[in-house]
Design an enzyme around this catalytic site. Structure first.
Site, PDB file in Angstrom:
ATOM      1  N   HIS A  37       0.861  -1.185   0.000  1.00  0.00           N
ATOM      2  CA  HIS A  37       0.000   0.000   0.000  1.00  0.00           C
ATOM      3  C   HIS A  37       0.892   1.228   0.000  1.00  0.00           C
ATOM      4  O   HIS A  37       1.655   1.450   0.933  1.00  0.00           O
ATOM      5  CB  HIS A  37      -0.922   0.016   1.212  1.00  0.00           C
ATOM      6  CG  HIS A  37      -1.897   1.160   1.207  1.00  0.00           C
ATOM      7  ND1 HIS A  37      -3.166   1.053   0.679  1.00  0.00           N
ATOM      8  CD2 HIS A  37      -1.769   2.438   1.636  1.00  0.00           C
ATOM      9  CE1 HIS A  37      -3.784   2.214   0.792  1.00  0.00           C
ATOM     10  NE2 HIS A  37      -2.957   3.070   1.377  1.00  0.00           N
ATOM     11  N   CYS A  38       0.772   2.021  -1.055  1.00  0.00           N
ATOM     12  CA  CYS A  38       1.652   3.184  -1.220  1.00  0.00           C
ATOM     13  C   CYS A  38       0.960   4.434  -0.692  1.00  0.00           C
ATOM     14  O   CYS A  38      -0.073   4.845  -1.237  1.00  0.00           O
ATOM     15  CB  CYS A  38       2.017   3.358  -2.691  1.00  0.00           C
ATOM     16  SG  CYS A  38       3.148   4.740  -2.980  1.00  0.00           S
ATOM     17  N   PRO A  39       1.475   5.052   0.361  1.00  0.00           N
ATOM     18  CA  PRO A  39       0.837   6.269   0.876  1.00  0.00           C
ATOM     19  C   PRO A  39       1.020   7.466  -0.048  1.00  0.00           C
ATOM     20  O   PRO A  39       0.248   8.432   0.035  1.00  0.00           O
ATOM     21  CB  PRO A  39       1.539   6.486   2.222  1.00  0.00           C
ATOM     22  CG  PRO A  39       2.875   5.829   2.067  1.00  0.00           C
ATOM     23  CD  PRO A  39       2.657   4.661   1.166  1.00  0.00           C
ATOM     24  N   GLY A  69      -1.800   7.017  -2.381  1.00  0.00           N
ATOM     25  CA  GLY A  69      -3.059   6.809  -1.683  1.00  0.00           C
ATOM     26  C   GLY A  69      -3.850   5.632  -2.201  1.00  0.00           C
ATOM     27  O   GLY A  69      -5.085   5.705  -2.272  1.00  0.00           O
TER      28      GLY A  69
END
Length: 416
Positions: free
Chosen positions: A165-167, A170
């Protein structure tokens, strides 16, 4: 009126334009990422690219520098949008556990009762390229995850070929947007290299034209120096990420698999060779989404799954039911008798000038009759006229001798 799927979505995603765009719950970080890309490119176009136009004899070469920077930035933003605003490969969750996978286990208690419970195996094996692979059951989505699928705790969804999950974008990175994610990171790396190179070229031209030192050229164009520093720092981040994912693609791994199973020394059944791995990532057709977020929801009738029941020894259930029936009949008879006694006592209180001894004899006779049918009365009756509680809860009723005493007492009262 039935709503749409995105309105009743159980994940943590955010939807825009009526479910046409899907983002992660941390989509607020997307504007910050846009700011990190657009701001340095704008400064480069204003303070570096426009001045480079005048440094070349042909203005066409100077215009190309500006146009390339703008087009490159637009390309990076499109890839960012394709990465963050689409379904990454969410597996639709089930409304009920898979009934075909239910497993019944029976436990025997000390009194001989058997209690079966319904359970779902936590794992099961599937075949991948002829090799058995163990997949896990997801309690949240109520399904067995497909191979290389994992549940994202941030988005609260099971994602096919879950990478991470890439912040910064998003969104989860999965089977449907990994290609665009890698192209976004690698394009951002090239953009950093381009801005750094053009800014260094402008410093070099200032040094040659003014016959000065590098410090003097840096004082004449401080924005070029700041862009070089910013691009150099960003290059370590996006450049290192690009190199790491090149290694993952060449070995057909995901970030989750690399960090989770690195120490297990297990065989990678998905590795088909370096060239085939790259072809699979960039040249294969993107899988269609398994979710129609704009479709209308359909209400399904609830299904009752019995998770536990109780079996008893043969014949014990019939015996217990008969015993309960006899107890119920005795209690009903006792309640009827007690009600008659209470009515007789109320009637005796209402009559004026009646013989108390005779009334007591009648009451005792009624109690004798109740003792013949039921030895005890397991009830508790409140007498409103007396304001006291009857102590008939498992009371020993009077026997035949008490009847004779009552009759002799009545005869004595008449003799007086």
């Amino acid at each position: 009126m039935a709503g749409r799927v995105y309105e009743a979505w159980k994940g943590s995603n955010k939807f825009l334009f009526g479910g046409r765009l899907i983002f992660g719950p941390d989509a607020w970080s997307l504007p910050f990422t846009l700011l990190l890309i657009i701001t340095p490119v704008t400064l480069f176009s204003v303070f570096v690219a426009t001045h480079l136009r005048h440094e070349f004899f042909s203005h066409t070469a100077g215009d190309v520098i500006l146009v390339v920077a703008i087009l490159f930035t637009v390309f990076v933003l499109i890839l960012l949008f394709l990465t963050s605003a689409r379904d990454p490969g969410i597996v639709p969750r089930n409304l009920h556990p898979p009934e075909e996978e239910l497993c019944y286990e029976t436990t025997v208690s000390s009194d001989g009762r058997q209690t079966p419970t319904v359970q779902i195996p936590r794992t099961k094996e599937v075949m991948v390229y002829g090799v058995p692979v163990r997949v896990k059951y997801c309690d949240t989505c109520m399904l067995y995850r497909p191979p290389r699928c994992s549940h994202c705790s941030i988005c609260n969804n099971c994602v096919e070929r879950f990478d991470h999950h890439c912040p910064w974008v998003g969104q989860c990175i999965g089977v449907r947007n990994y290609r665009f994610f890698f192209m976004f990171v690698s394009s951002a790396t090239l953009l950093c290299i381009y801005v750094f190179s053009m800014s260094a070229l402008y410093i070099k031209l200032l040094m040659d034209n003014n016959q000065g030192t590098v410090w003097r050229a840096m004082r004449e164009s401080p924005w070029s120096v700041m862009l070089m520093i910013y691009s150099f720092i960003s290059l370590w981040f996006v450049g290192g990420l690009t190199g790491f994912h090149l290694y993952l693609i060449s070995t057909n791994q995901t970030t989750y698999e690399n960090f989770r199973y690195r120490s297990d020394n297990r065989i990678n059944v998905y590795d088909r060779g370096c060239s085939n791995n790259f072809l699979e990532t960039f040249c294969s057709k993107v899988k269609p989404s398994r979710n129609d977020f704009r479709a209308f929801t359909r209400e399904e009738p609830p299904r009752n799954i019995t998770l536990a029941t109780t079996w008893e020894r043969p014949g014990e259930e019939e015996e217990e039911s008969l015993d309960l029936e006899e107890r119920r009949q005795k209690v009903e008879e006792d309640l009827d008798i007690n009600e008659d006694v209470m009515k007789l006592q109320q009637r005796s209180n209402a009559e004026q000038g009646s013989d108390p001894a005779r009334q007591r004899v009648e009451i005792d006779q009624m109690r004798v009759g109740s003792s013949e049918r039921a030895p005890t009365i397991r009830s508790e009756v409140r007498h409103g006229n007396w304001g006291t509680r009857s102590s008939s809860t498992q009371e020993d009723l009077t026997s035949g001798s008490s009847v004779r005493e009552s009759r002799s007492y009545a005869a004595a009262e008449k003799g007086r």
